[in-house]
Design a protein around this motif. Structure first.
Motif, PDB file in Angstrom:
ATOM      1  N   ALA A 110      29.714  39.847  51.519  1.00  0.00           N
ATOM      2  CA  ALA A 110      30.065  38.475  51.141  1.00  0.00           C
ATOM      3  C   ALA A 110      31.137  37.914  52.066  1.00  0.00           C
ATOM      4  O   ALA A 110      31.104  36.733  52.423  1.00  0.00           O
ATOM      5  CB  ALA A 110      30.531  38.432  49.684  1.00  0.00           C
ATOM      6  N   TYR A 111      32.078  38.764  52.471  1.00  0.00           N
ATOM      7  CA  TYR A 111      33.113  38.318  53.410  1.00  0.00           C
ATOM      8  C   TYR A 111      32.488  37.930  54.749  1.00  0.00           C
ATOM      9  O   TYR A 111      32.802  36.875  55.308  1.00  0.00           O
ATOM     10  CB  TYR A 111      34.161  39.424  53.613  1.00  0.00           C
ATOM     11  N   GLY A 112      31.599  38.765  55.254  1.00  0.00           N
ATOM     12  CA  GLY A 112      30.927  38.463  56.523  1.00  0.00           C
ATOM     13  C   GLY A 112      30.110  37.184  56.443  1.00  0.00           C
ATOM     14  O   GLY A 112      30.142  36.350  57.365  1.00  0.00           O
ATOM     15  N   THR A 113      29.404  36.999  55.337  1.00  0.00           N
ATOM     16  CA  THR A 113      28.600  35.796  55.143  1.00  0.00           C
ATOM     17  C   THR A 113      29.493  34.565  55.062  1.00  0.00           C
ATOM     18  O   THR A 113      29.162  33.507  55.609  1.00  0.00           O
ATOM     19  CB  THR A 113      27.752  35.929  53.865  1.00  0.00           C
ATOM     20  N   THR A 114      30.630  34.711  54.383  1.00  0.00           N
ATOM     21  CA  THR A 114      31.576  33.594  54.280  1.00  0.00           C
ATOM     22  C   THR A 114      32.104  33.201  55.647  1.00  0.00           C
ATOM     23  O   THR A 114      32.172  32.009  55.982  1.00  0.00           O
ATOM     24  CB  THR A 114      32.744  33.975  53.343  1.00  0.00           C
ATOM     25  N   GLY A 137      33.400  32.180  46.742  1.00  0.00           N
ATOM     26  CA  GLY A 137      33.422  32.472  45.306  1.00  0.00           C
ATOM     27  C   GLY A 137      32.792  33.827  45.007  1.00  0.00           C
ATOM     28  O   GLY A 137      33.284  34.585  44.167  1.00  0.00           O
ATOM     29  N   MET A 138      31.719  34.147  45.731  1.00  0.00           N
ATOM     30  CA  MET A 138      31.090  35.453  45.561  1.00  0.00           C
ATOM     31  C   MET A 138      32.022  36.556  46.047  1.00  0.00           C
ATOM     32  O   MET A 138      32.182  37.583  45.386  1.00  0.00           O
ATOM     33  CB  MET A 138      29.751  35.512  46.308  1.00  0.00           C
ATOM     34  N   PHE A 139      32.665  36.350  47.192  1.00  0.00           N
ATOM     35  CA  PHE A 139      33.605  37.331  47.720  1.00  0.00           C
ATOM     36  C   PHE A 139      34.742  37.583  46.725  1.00  0.00           C
ATOM     37  O   PHE A 139      35.102  38.734  46.453  1.00  0.00           O
ATOM     38  CB  PHE A 139      34.153  36.862  49.073  1.00  0.00           C
ATOM     39  N   LEU A 140      35.294  36.510  46.170  1.00  0.00           N
ATOM     40  CA  LEU A 140      36.372  36.666  45.182  1.00  0.00           C
ATOM     41  C   LEU A 140      35.908  37.442  43.957  1.00  0.00           C
ATOM     42  O   LEU A 140      36.634  38.298  43.437  1.00  0.00           O
ATOM     43  CB  LEU A 140      36.880  35.289  44.741  1.00  0.00           C
ATOM     44  N   SER A 141      34.714  37.157  43.493  1.00  0.00           N
ATOM     45  CA  SER A 141      34.222  37.857  42.297  1.00  0.00           C
ATOM     46  C   SER A 141      34.000  39.342  42.575  1.00  0.00           C
ATOM     47  O   SER A 141      34.273  40.180  41.714  1.00  0.00           O
ATOM     48  CB  SER A 141      32.939  37.210  41.774  1.00  0.00           C
ATOM     49  N   PHE A 142      33.532  39.693  43.769  1.00  0.00           N
ATOM     50  CA  PHE A 142      33.356  41.109  44.093  1.00  0.00           C
ATOM     51  C   PHE A 142      34.707  41.818  44.216  1.00  0.00           C
ATOM     52  O   PHE A 142      34.859  42.960  43.778  1.00  0.00           O
ATOM     53  CB  PHE A 142      32.533  41.286  45.368  1.00  0.00           C
ATOM     54  N   CYS A 143      35.686  41.131  44.803  1.00  0.00           N
ATOM     55  CA  CYS A 143      37.036  41.722  44.885  1.00  0.00           C
ATOM     56  C   CYS A 143      37.611  41.916  43.494  1.00  0.00           C
ATOM     57  O   CYS A 143      38.235  42.941  43.195  1.00  0.00           O
ATOM     58  CB  CYS A 143      37.951  40.843  45.728  1.00  0.00           C
ATOM     59  N   LEU A 144      37.396  40.943  42.626  1.00  0.00           N
ATOM     60  CA  LEU A 144      37.855  41.066  41.242  1.00  0.00           C
ATOM     61  C   LEU A 144      37.125  42.204  40.534  1.00  0.00           C
ATOM     62  O   LEU A 144      37.725  42.944  39.746  1.00  0.00           O
ATOM     63  CB  LEU A 144      37.647  39.750  40.502  1.00  0.00           C
ATOM     64  N   ALA A 145      35.853  42.375  40.820  1.00  0.00           N
ATOM     65  CA  ALA A 145      35.091  43.473  40.214  1.00  0.00           C
ATOM     66  C   ALA A 145      35.626  44.829  40.664  1.00  0.00           C
ATOM     67  O   ALA A 145      35.675  45.776  39.868  1.00  0.00           O
ATOM     68  CB  ALA A 145      33.606  43.340  40.552  1.00  0.00           C
ATOM     69  N   ILE A 146      36.044  44.941  41.915  1.00  0.00           N
ATOM     70  CA  ILE A 146      36.647  46.190  42.392  1.00  0.00           C
ATOM     71  C   ILE A 146      37.922  46.466  41.610  1.00  0.00           C
ATOM     72  O   ILE A 146      38.133  47.573  41.099  1.00  0.00           O
ATOM     73  CB  ILE A 146      36.922  46.118  43.910  1.00  0.00           C
ATOM     74  N   PHE A 147      38.769  45.442  41.500  1.00  0.00           N
ATOM     75  CA  PHE A 147      40.023  45.599  40.758  1.00  0.00           C
ATOM     76  C   PHE A 147      39.757  45.961  39.306  1.00  0.00           C
ATOM     77  O   PHE A 147      40.384  46.864  38.747  1.00  0.00           O
ATOM     78  CB  PHE A 147      40.847  44.307  40.855  1.00  0.00           C
ATOM     79  N   ARG A 148      38.813  45.268  38.680  1.00  0.00           N
ATOM     80  CA  ARG A 148      38.515  45.520  37.264  1.00  0.00           C
ATOM     81  C   ARG A 148      37.869  46.889  37.043  1.00  0.00           C
ATOM     82  O   ARG A 148      38.078  47.513  36.005  1.00  0.00           O
ATOM     83  CB  ARG A 148      37.610  44.419  36.712  1.00  0.00           C
ATOM     84  N   THR A 149      37.098  47.355  37.988  1.00  0.00           N
ATOM     85  CA  THR A 149      36.512  48.694  37.861  1.00  0.00           C
ATOM     86  C   THR A 149      37.605  49.750  37.906  1.00  0.00           C
ATOM     87  O   THR A 149      37.617  50.690  37.101  1.00  0.00           O
ATOM     88  CB  THR A 149      35.482  48.941  38.981  1.00  0.00           C
TER      89      THR A 149
END
Length: 166
Positions: A110-114, A137-149
């Motif tokens: 997602a970062y590369g695509t952004t 927005g997708m990149f942020l959600s994946f980063c948040l998912a890493i943190f939440r996991t």
């Protein structure tokens, strides 16, 4: 210091819920407005469908990130319950590592695509929203998912014997 961290996590929880609920509510209103406009006034709002699609994408991804905190992921507890306790714990760790690897890969993509979308200056057809904003927005959600996991793993949400569900 611990008090600040607890308040920050509570703030993040509220922000996630407000974001997901706002996006879902906005989707309903936007689609209703588009349908009402089309059939009642015989005027089609072209951008409503595209904006609703973007909101749906963000809502689903931020909702999934929020679910990572409580360990609500695809799993096979019936099979894992048959394992001895030491193997159950090893399975929990393995699942956590696999999830972090997969979500990390998605965040990287997602970062590369952004960055590519930002460099190209591409924008959406009907709304005119820059594509990098949607991808960010997708990149942020994946980063948040890493943190939440990681957070869910630390608080014991991935424990098969004692799951934590809010």
């Amino acid at each position: 210091m611990r008090k600040i961290a607890v308040k920050a996590l509570l703030w993040l929880d509220r922000l996630e819920k407000i974001t997901v609920v706002s996006l879902c509510g906005s989707i309903v209103l936007l689609v209703f407005m588009g349908v009402l406009s089309r059939y009642l006034f015989h005027y089609s709002i072209a951008w409503s469908e595209e904006l609703a699609r973007f909101m749906f994408l963000w809502g689903a991804l931020f909702g999934a990130a929020s679910a990572c905190k409580t360990g609500q992921h695809g799993g096979i507890p019936l099979l894992v319950d048959k394992f001895p306790p030491w193997l159950q714990r090893a399975t929990e760790v393995f699942i956590g590592v696999c999830m972090l690897t997969f979500i990390g890969y998605l965040a990287w993509q997602a970062y590369g695509t952004t960055m590519r979308a930002m460099a190209s200056g591409q924008s959406s057809m009907t709304t005119g929203i820059p594509v990098w904003v949607i991808n960010f927005g997708m990149f942020l959600s994946f980063c948040l998912a890493i943190f939440r996991t990681i957070q869910g793993f630390l608080i014991g949400s991935y424990r098969i014997d004692k799951p934590v569900v809010e």
